[in-house]
Design a protein around this motif. Sequence first.
Motif, PDB file in Angstrom:
ATOM      1  N   GLU A 186      -2.912  -0.502  -5.145  1.00 45.35           N
ATOM      2  CA  GLU A 186      -3.154   0.015  -3.793  1.00 45.35           C
ATOM      3  C   GLU A 186      -4.557  -0.324  -3.292  1.00 45.35           C
ATOM      4  O   GLU A 186      -4.745  -0.706  -2.128  1.00 45.35           O
ATOM      5  CB  GLU A 186      -2.958   1.531  -3.797  1.00 45.35           C
TER       6      GLU A 186
ATOM      7  N   ARG B  61       1.064   3.905  -3.227  1.00 42.88           N
ATOM      8  CA  ARG B  61       0.753   5.312  -2.961  1.00 42.88           C
ATOM      9  C   ARG B  61       1.983   6.188  -3.172  1.00 42.88           C
ATOM     10  O   ARG B  61       1.925   7.229  -3.848  1.00 42.88           O
ATOM     11  CB  ARG B  61       0.248   5.456  -1.534  1.00 42.88           C
TER      12      ARG B  61
ATOM     13  N   ILE C  99       0.842  -1.202   0.000  1.00 40.11           N
ATOM     14  CA  ILE C  99       0.000   0.000   0.000  1.00 40.11           C
ATOM     15  C   ILE C  99       0.874   1.248   0.000  1.00 40.11           C
ATOM     16  O   ILE C  99       0.645   2.197  -0.752  1.00 40.11           O
ATOM     17  CB  ILE C  99      -0.940  -0.016   1.214  1.00 40.11           C
TER      18      ILE C  99
END
Length: 336
Positions: free
Chosen positions: A312, A271, A267
């Motif tokens: 993500e 990002r 994640i």
Amino acid sequence: MNTETKLLSDTAHQVFGALTDGADAWQQIEVMGLTRIGIPEHLGGSGGTTDQARIVLRAAAYHAARIPLAETLWLAAPILADARMPIPDGPLTIANATGGDLRVHASRDGSSLRLDGTLNRVPWARRATRIVIATDERVCLIEPNTCTITEGENLAGEPRDDIRLDGVTIDTDDVGTLPYRLNLRSRGALARSIQISGAAQRALDHSVEYAGQRTQFGRPIAQFQAVQQHLAQIAGEATILDVSVASATRKAAERPDGSPAIAAARINACRGAGVVAELAHQIHGAIGTTHEHQLRLATTRLWSWREEFGNETEWSRTLGNTATGADDPWHFITAL
């Protein structure tokens, strides 16, 4: 970073920094043992730890090396070693057969298997000496010339090929069984996250260098507050990426089937890749998008790698579902 780790990092950067995109590129790193770090010697590897393999993979990504190192070093070779199968020389790649249309049929005498079906967007299939096909607990090795390969590529120009298997027969000697249930999506996500950390650091270094050289109104743009803020934010994201993938690598070494730490690292990587690429191009302006500038080698990989092995949104959903099923969700999240 201890002395041994720093020496490995310096060596890897020196090798990949000088690596050319020629036919002998793979041989240059293979002869040094850099393609099998993290695999015990008695299983055909070069020894060392998984974290050392991370350092080598990150260095290759930093220098945008056009070789299937992640597919060989991080995926195919360790999985073959876990299945107690010989690791072939040369670049390898791996295809996930779980959830696809691949069909496996055993011969009557039990001495061979027949494979039929299609495997999509297999990394570097056209360059591999052998292709590893992985299911939940079974690993198969096939020769690239036994199947039909349709060439494709990602945004960074790296091969992502479709493989068509029409009655490909393999001997049972090229079939192995894993001692655990393989989660190739998780392993691949960590590999791409490590690569993103290397590419993000390269984008930062490009941005710092350019901001120090480019002048506007009689002074380097690095002296402008807005540019300094962009550089600080990129540096922060690069640090977060390094810390999260290092933590996930250590925890994944304890759990070969995957770890929630991988989801957290993934994640952050997805990002952070977007933030780093956006700010780096804002600092460079139009020149950063040209074919001649090296920044594109980092940012096109950032954009490509964040979409492979789950993006993500997918990994956020995975981590959220796992956390809600935990006895203590808060402890679960803070312990990652």
